[in-house]
Design a protein around this motif. Structure first.
Motif, PDB file in Angstrom:
ATOM      1  N   MET A   1       0.637  -1.262  -0.008  1.00 46.94           N
ATOM      2  CA  MET A   1       0.205  -0.008  -0.114  1.00 46.94           C
ATOM      3  C   MET A   1       0.828   1.220  -0.085  1.00 46.94           C
ATOM      4  N   ASP A   2       0.243   2.486  -0.062  1.00 48.10           N
ATOM      5  CA  ASP A   2       0.958   3.556  -0.302  1.00 48.10           C
ATOM      6  C   ASP A   2       1.457   4.283   0.902  1.00 48.10           C
ATOM      7  N   GLY A   3       1.926   5.342   1.086  1.00 48.19           N
ATOM      8  CA  GLY A   3       2.727   5.755   2.497  1.00 48.19           C
ATOM      9  C   GLY A   3       1.680   6.570   3.231  1.00 48.19           C
ATOM     10  N   SER A   4       0.186   6.414   3.133  1.00 49.08           N
ATOM     11  CA  SER A   4      -0.600   7.388   3.934  1.00 49.08           C
ATOM     12  C   SER A   4      -0.374   6.563   5.399  1.00 49.08           C
ATOM     13  N   LYS A   5      -0.736   7.857   6.243  1.00 44.38           N
ATOM     14  CA  LYS A   5      -0.661   7.416   7.914  1.00 44.38           C
ATOM     15  C   LYS A   5      -2.099   6.837   7.876  1.00 44.38           C
ATOM     16  N   LEU A   6      -2.098   5.785   8.559  1.00 41.69           N
ATOM     17  CA  LEU A   6      -3.568   5.077   9.163  1.00 41.69           C
ATOM     18  C   LEU A   6      -3.913   5.501  10.389  1.00 41.69           C
ATOM     19  N   LYS A   7      -5.232   5.925  10.395  1.00 46.90           N
ATOM     20  CA  LYS A   7      -5.794   6.302  11.889  1.00 46.90           C
ATOM     21  C   LYS A   7      -7.077   5.723  11.774  1.00 46.90           C
ATOM     22  N   ILE A   8      -7.297   5.070  13.156  1.00 43.81           N
ATOM     23  CA  ILE A   8      -8.436   4.472  13.342  1.00 43.81           C
ATOM     24  C   ILE A   8      -9.231   4.936  14.533  1.00 43.81           C
ATOM     25  N   PHE A   9     -10.471   5.405  14.398  1.00 44.19           N
ATOM     26  CA  PHE A   9     -11.488   5.911  15.295  1.00 44.19           C
ATOM     27  C   PHE A   9     -12.398   4.726  15.702  1.00 44.19           C
ATOM     28  N   ILE A  10     -12.500   4.673  17.203  1.00 46.72           N
ATOM     29  CA  ILE A  10     -13.364   3.510  17.571  1.00 46.72           C
ATOM     30  C   ILE A  10     -14.448   3.902  18.452  1.00 46.72           C
ATOM     31  N   ASP A  11     -15.388   3.830  18.479  1.00 51.98           N
ATOM     32  CA  ASP A  11     -16.863   3.770  19.588  1.00 51.98           C
ATOM     33  C   ASP A  11     -16.360   2.968  20.576  1.00 51.98           C
ATOM     34  N   PHE A  12     -16.774   3.119  21.766  1.00 53.66           N
ATOM     35  CA  PHE A  12     -16.486   2.389  22.976  1.00 53.66           C
ATOM     36  C   PHE A  12     -17.801   1.614  23.085  1.00 53.66           C
ATOM     37  N   ASP A  13     -19.130   2.045  23.726  1.00 51.14           N
ATOM     38  CA  ASP A  13     -19.993   1.400  24.085  1.00 51.14           C
ATOM     39  C   ASP A  13     -20.795   0.578  23.195  1.00 51.14           C
ATOM     40  N   GLY A  14     -20.604  -1.047  23.237  1.00 56.11           N
ATOM     41  CA  GLY A  14     -21.381  -1.763  22.548  1.00 56.11           C
ATOM     42  C   GLY A  14     -20.326  -1.982  21.094  1.00 56.11           C
ATOM     43  N   THR A  15     -19.235  -1.453  21.369  1.00 57.07           N
ATOM     44  CA  THR A  15     -18.109  -1.724  19.974  1.00 57.07           C
ATOM     45  C   THR A  15     -17.138  -2.499  20.736  1.00 57.07           C
ATOM     46  N   ILE A  16     -16.336  -1.625  21.603  1.00 58.83           N
ATOM     47  CA  ILE A  16     -15.333  -2.543  22.165  1.00 58.83           C
ATOM     48  C   ILE A  16     -15.849  -3.171  23.568  1.00 58.83           C
ATOM     49  N   THR A  17     -16.940  -2.623  24.210  1.00 57.70           N
ATOM     50  CA  THR A  17     -17.630  -3.423  25.428  1.00 57.70           C
ATOM     51  C   THR A  17     -18.789  -4.367  24.588  1.00 57.70           C
ATOM     52  N   ALA A  18     -19.014  -5.222  25.362  1.00 57.68           N
ATOM     53  CA  ALA A  18     -20.101  -6.269  24.741  1.00 57.68           C
ATOM     54  C   ALA A  18     -21.321  -5.767  24.909  1.00 57.68           C
ATOM     55  N   GLU A  19     -21.678  -4.738  25.519  1.00 58.80           N
ATOM     56  CA  GLU A  19     -23.025  -3.921  25.811  1.00 58.80           C
ATOM     57  C   GLU A  19     -22.517  -2.606  25.914  1.00 58.80           C
ATOM     58  N   SER A 158      -6.655  14.221  12.552  1.00 56.25           N
ATOM     59  CA  SER A 158      -6.031  13.571  11.059  1.00 56.25           C
ATOM     60  C   SER A 158      -5.815  14.618  10.112  1.00 56.25           C
ATOM     61  N   SER A 159      -5.535  14.354   8.948  1.00 56.30           N
ATOM     62  CA  SER A 159      -5.152  15.106   7.833  1.00 56.30           C
ATOM     63  C   SER A 159      -5.558  14.823   6.637  1.00 56.30           C
ATOM     64  N   ASP A 160      -5.498  15.553   5.472  1.00 58.96           N
ATOM     65  CA  ASP A 160      -5.830  15.228   4.247  1.00 58.96           C
ATOM     66  C   ASP A 160      -5.001  14.147   3.733  1.00 58.96           C
ATOM     67  N   ASP A 161      -3.823  13.805   4.228  1.00 61.12           N
ATOM     68  CA  ASP A 161      -3.053  12.713   3.971  1.00 61.12           C
ATOM     69  C   ASP A 161      -3.371  11.346   4.408  1.00 61.12           C
ATOM     70  N   ASP A 162      -4.062  11.491   5.599  1.00 68.17           N
ATOM     71  CA  ASP A 162      -4.244  10.114   6.192  1.00 68.17           C
ATOM     72  C   ASP A 162      -5.289   9.454   5.480  1.00 68.17           C
ATOM     73  N   TYR A 163      -5.382   7.962   5.939  1.00 64.82           N
ATOM     74  CA  TYR A 163      -6.502   7.121   5.566  1.00 64.82           C
ATOM     75  C   TYR A 163      -7.091   6.786   6.975  1.00 64.82           C
ATOM     76  N   THR A 164      -8.170   7.089   6.839  1.00 58.65           N
ATOM     77  CA  THR A 164      -9.169   6.929   8.334  1.00 58.65           C
ATOM     78  C   THR A 164      -9.879   5.966   8.148  1.00 58.65           C
ATOM     79  N   PHE A 165     -10.168   4.991   9.264  1.00 64.33           N
ATOM     80  CA  PHE A 165     -11.138   3.975   9.410  1.00 64.33           C
ATOM     81  C   PHE A 165     -11.751   4.597  10.553  1.00 64.33           C
ATOM     82  N   TYR A 166     -13.173   4.021  10.472  1.00 66.30           N
ATOM     83  CA  TYR A 166     -14.265   4.273  11.791  1.00 66.30           C
ATOM     84  C   TYR A 166     -14.868   2.707  12.086  1.00 66.30           C
ATOM     85  N   ILE A 167     -14.768   2.661  13.265  1.00 69.86           N
ATOM     86  CA  ILE A 167     -15.555   1.322  13.823  1.00 69.86           C
ATOM     87  C   ILE A 167     -16.654   1.820  15.102  1.00 69.86           C
TER      88      ILE A 167
END
Length: 239
Positions: A1-19, A158-167
């Motif tokens: 893949m290219d040299g973009s900086k990867l950033k991941i943004f994650i919800d907490f309740d019900g995503t990291i936790t089971a409820e 994040s910046s325009d150069d980054d590749y961002t994920f959302y969970i």
């Protein structure tokens, strides 16, 4: 893949936790019928997220902190989240937890799981004389679905150069997900993405997320989501 900086943004309740921890606390320690009605009003867009939390907090008048802490300690997290964090560290991917819940239980759960190094943004909660006192340090009235507008943290970290994920999985993720290139969705967020015709990848746990990101990283180039690029560009220019 290219040299973009990867950033991941994650919800907490019900995503990291089971409820959903916040909802569970008010159902258990407040008036469960009233709590359910308030939560339903939020999901039906009758009240804002901040109004929802204020109303829920008003249901708590004499909380036993030891009982509350025991309940929080009983909350389980996704079985694959630790492995996911390890994977991200090995691949130098930045993680940010964005929660419309409260720091009181997030901090406790992360510490118990030996994950206190993870960066998070949340509303704050103090307990004074058995009452819940909520505060909203990141509040912006323009964004009703979250008292802690997650969209703002995505733009700030994040910046325009980054590749961002959302969970994410729910109502407070609706605005935020629109600003990211790749969306992992389940439950309410999945339904929202389908309704708004936003591309997403369905997941049930963090093993699904890890395996999919591995697959994406094996490609020479990650393609940014065009619609997210446009609204991010407007947001960066407005900063």
């Amino acid at each position: 893949m290219d040299g973009s900086k990867l950033k991941i943004f994650i919800d907490f309740d019900g995503t990291i936790t089971a409820e959903d921890v916040g909802d569970a606390i008010f159902r258990k320690f407040g008036d469960s019928v009233k709590a359910e009605a308030i939560i339903n009003d939020l999901h039906n867009d009758k009240i804002s997220s901040r109004e929802c939390w204020d109303l829920l907090c008003s249901l708590i008048s004499n909380i036993d902190e030891n009982e509350l802490n025991e309940f929080i300690d009983s909350i389980e997290i996704d079985n694959y989240f630790h492995a996911f964090v390890t994977f991200c560290r090995a691949n130098k991917i930045d993680l940010f937890i964005l929660s419309d819940g409260f720091d009181y239980y997030i901090k406790r759960i992360l510490e118990k799981q030996n994950l206190s190094h993870l960066k998070y943004f949340a509303n704050t909660l103090e307990i004074v004389n058995g009452k819940f006192i909520p505060k909203y340090p990141f509040y912006n009235p323009e964004y009703r679905t979250s008292a802690n507008p997650k969209r703002n943290h995505i733009i700030d970290n994040s910046s325009d150069d980054d590749y961002t994920f959302y969970i994410g999985d729910g109502h407070s993720d609706n605005d935020a997900a629109q600003y990211c290139d790749y969306i992992f969705a389940k439950n309410g967020l999945l339904k929202y993405c389908e309704l708004e015709r936003i591309s997403y990848y369905p997941f049930k746990d963090f093993n699904d997320v890890t395996e999919r990101i591995k697959e994406l990283l094996s490609r020479k180039r990650l393609k940014k989501r065009h619609q997210a690029q446009i609204i991010r560009k407007h947001a960066y220019e407005a900063e």
